[in-house]
Design a protein around this motif. Structure first.
Motif, PDB file in Angstrom:
ATOM      1  N   GLU A 161       0.766  -1.124  -0.016  1.00  0.00           N
ATOM      2  CA  GLU A 161       0.078  -0.163   0.026  1.00  0.00           C
ATOM      3  C   GLU A 161       0.892   1.171  -0.033  1.00  0.00           C
ATOM      4  O   GLU A 161       0.291   2.424  -0.086  1.00  0.00           O
ATOM      5  CB  GLU A 161      -0.965  -0.033   1.243  1.00  0.00           C
ATOM      6  N   GLN A 216       2.939  -2.658  -5.356  1.00  0.00           N
ATOM      7  CA  GLN A 216       1.642  -3.095  -5.665  1.00  0.00           C
ATOM      8  C   GLN A 216       2.182  -4.296  -6.432  1.00  0.00           C
ATOM      9  O   GLN A 216       1.082  -5.466  -6.692  1.00  0.00           O
ATOM     10  CB  GLN A 216       0.685  -2.218  -6.130  1.00  0.00           C
ATOM     11  N   LYS A 222      -1.528  -4.094   6.191  1.00  0.00           N
ATOM     12  CA  LYS A 222      -2.107  -2.591   5.919  1.00  0.00           C
ATOM     13  C   LYS A 222      -1.678  -1.947   7.212  1.00  0.00           C
ATOM     14  O   LYS A 222      -1.076  -2.415   8.357  1.00  0.00           O
ATOM     15  CB  LYS A 222      -3.720  -2.597   6.021  1.00  0.00           C
TER      16      LYS A 222
END
Length: 206
Positions: free
Chosen positions: A141, A147, A169
């Motif tokens: 992220e 990514q 995350k």
């Protein structure tokens, strides 16, 4: 010889700790890299659970905030980290006075600045420490480039590059910090990036 595709498939549901345990079993000289940036304590705390005396490589630009250095020292002491510090061959004070300080991303001198303060020290560290496995705290992220990364990949000179927290995350990282009561850098500055979602070249080149 590690089958990268097979490793990624087998580790697709593994925890970061299990991924790091796998990583340290693969080579004779694993390292974990750090800049002691925000939430980096999560990576280091997990790494030493897998291998207490794992070598920690820190390419210290000399431009870190006071907060960064204070948290770094706390973590080095509390986790008993085996840290190898690599600094630029030109000091921040010399660069500031001779070349006018940290250049903006668009300035012509920015590439030279990044090479001197980020890429050269880390490349030197990789040559001198000579790891066969490199554990990094990058997360998907953070930037567009990340990514498309995989948890296991092959870096420069055949080094196996491992990103155990790639799919975590920010909320996961913060929860881990709270659970284990780890210090966190709130005021971090990377002079080579300019923007937090921009690559400095370390992971795109190595």
């Amino acid at each position: 010889m590690i089958d990268i595709a097979k490793a990624n498939k087998e580790l697709s549901a593994a925890t970061p700790l299990d991924i790091i345990k796998w990583a340290v079993e693969q080579g004779k000289k694993p390292i974990v890299s750090t800049h002691f940036e925000s939430m980096e304590a999560v990576v280091l705390h997990t790494a030493v659970q897998a291998k207490k005396d794992i070598t920690v490589v820190w390419a210290d630009s000399g431009y870190n905030t006071r907060d960064t250095y204070l948290v770094a020292e706390k973590l080095i002491a509390s986790l008993e980290l085996e840290v190898e510090v690599y600094t630029p061959k030109i000091t921040a004070a010399r660069w500031d006075n001779a070349f006018g300080g940290v250049p903006d991303v668009g300035e012509e001198s920015h590439d030279a600045f990044t090479k001197n303060f980020k890429l050269e020290p880390f490349t030197r560290a990789m040559k001198e420490v000579a790891p066969d496995v490199w554990i990094t705290g990058v997360r998907s992220e953070q930037t567009a480039f990340r990514q498309n990364m995989e948890v296991i990949s092959q870096g420069a000179d055949g080094v196996i590059k491992v990103a155990p927290f790639l799919h975590w995350k920010e909320a996961d990282m913060l929860a881990y910090l709270k659970e284990h009561d780890l210090p966190n850098v709130e005021n971090y500055f990377d002079p080579t990036k300019g923007l937090s979602n921009r690559e400095c070249g370390l992971h795109t080149q190595l």
